[in-house]
Write a protein that holds these residues in place. Structure first.
Motif, mmCIF file in Angstrom:
data_model
loop_
_atom_site.group_PDB
_atom_site.id
_atom_site.type_symbol
_atom_site.label_atom_id
_atom_site.label_comp_id
_atom_site.label_asym_id
_atom_site.label_seq_id
_atom_site.Cartn_x
_atom_site.Cartn_y
_atom_site.Cartn_z
ATOM 1 N N ASP A 127 1.306 -1.308 0.020
ATOM 2 C CA ASP A 127 -0.476 -0.159 -0.143
ATOM 3 C C ASP A 127 1.031 0.740 -0.220
ATOM 4 O O ASP A 127 0.309 2.255 -0.557
ATOM 5 N N GLU A 128 2.030 1.112 0.922
ATOM 6 C CA GLU A 128 3.441 2.489 1.163
ATOM 7 C C GLU A 128 3.316 2.395 -0.449
ATOM 8 O O GLU A 128 3.530 3.926 -1.030
ATOM 9 N N SER A 131 1.066 4.361 -2.866
ATOM 10 C CA SER A 131 0.669 5.413 -2.188
ATOM 11 C C SER A 131 1.675 6.591 -2.902
ATOM 12 O O SER A 131 2.019 7.606 -2.970
ATOM 13 N N LYS A 135 2.205 9.349 -5.575
ATOM 14 C CA LYS A 135 2.292 11.272 -5.025
ATOM 15 C C LYS A 135 3.957 11.712 -5.530
ATOM 16 O O LYS A 135 4.463 12.695 -5.260
#
Length: 194
Positions: A127-128, A131, A135
Motif C-alpha cells: 500500500d505504501e 501511495s 504522490k
C-alpha cells in the motif's frame, strides 16, 4: 535461464529503478489479463482481496490466494484470471521494476511466474509503495521496495530448502521439483543444498 542467479539478490548489492507501483481494479467486466508478449520488466503482484489463477505459456496453472505474492519476471508469458464473486472488484497491487548490478547490467531472473514463500503481512508495504508512486515520492518508493525485498528474501537465507515448511506439512507428499520451484532454484541446486 540459470536459477542460481536469483541467489545473487540475497548476497550481492543491486539497484532497483524504473519502478511503477499501483493498485489495480478488476471486475466482472474485466476479469482476465492476457499477455501475448513477454513482460518488459520484473513485477511483484500482491493478491489482496480475490484469489487469482495464472495460466503459464507452458499450460501450467498456478493458483494464488489472498496474501500471496507472485513474482512475474521480465520475459515471462502468462494469463491472469481473478476469481471474484459477482459484483466484487479485485484490487491487487502490482510493483513493476528493473534490477541491475553495480555495473549497470540488468539482472535476469528465471522467466517462470511463481509464488514467493512469504511470512508476515506485507499489505502495508505494498500500500505504501502504491501511495508513494501516486504522490511521485520516488525516494520513499525505492526505499519501500528495498524493504519488501528484505522481508521476502531472508526466508531463503534462513531456510533455503524449506525444511520448516516440510516439517509443518509432514503428511503431505512433496516432489523435489515442487520444492525446488518454491525455493526459486533448479532441482539439482535444491538437491545439493538439501
Amino acid at each position: 535461464m540459470i536459477f542460481s542467479q536469483i541467489d545473487k539478490i540475497f548476497i550481492a548489492d543491486f539497484n532497483i529503478d524504473s519502478i511503477l507501483a499501483r493498485k489495480q481494479s478488476w471486475n466482472e467486466n474485466r476479469p482476465m489479463f492476457n499477455t501475448n508478449q513477454p513482460r518488459k520488466r520484473h513485477g511483484l503482484f500482491l493478491i489482496t482481496n480475490c484469489p487469482a489463477k495464472y495460466t503459464l505459456s507452458s499450460g501450467e496453472v498456478i493458483f494464488a490466494n489472498i496474501g500471496d505474492i507472485m513474482l512475474l519476471p521480465k520475459g515471462s508469458l502468462y494469463q491472469t484470471e481473478f476469481i471474484a464473486p459477482p459484483f466484487k472488484e479485485s484490487n491487487p497491487i502490482v510493483i513493476n521494476f528493473r534490477m541491475t548490478d553495480l555495473k549497470g547490467e540488468e539482472i535476469k531472473l528465471p522467466e517462470t511466474v511463481c509464488k514467493i514463500p512469504c511470512d508476515g503481512d506485507l499489505f502495508p508495504l505494498f500500500d505504501e509503495a502504491a501511495s508513494c508512486y501516486k504522490k511521485s515520492n520516488y525516494l520513499k518508493l525505492k526505499a519501500t521496495l528495498y524493504e519488501i525485498f528484505s522481508r521476502l528474501f531472508p526466508i531463503h537465507q534462513q531456510d533455503e530448502c524449506l525444511i520448516s515448511y516440510i516439517n509443518n506439512n509432514i503428511t503431505k507428499n512433496f516432489s523435489v521439483a515442487e520444492l525446488a520451484k518454491k525455493c526459486l532454484m533448479s532441482e539439482t541446486a535444491y538437491r545439493n543444498r538439501f
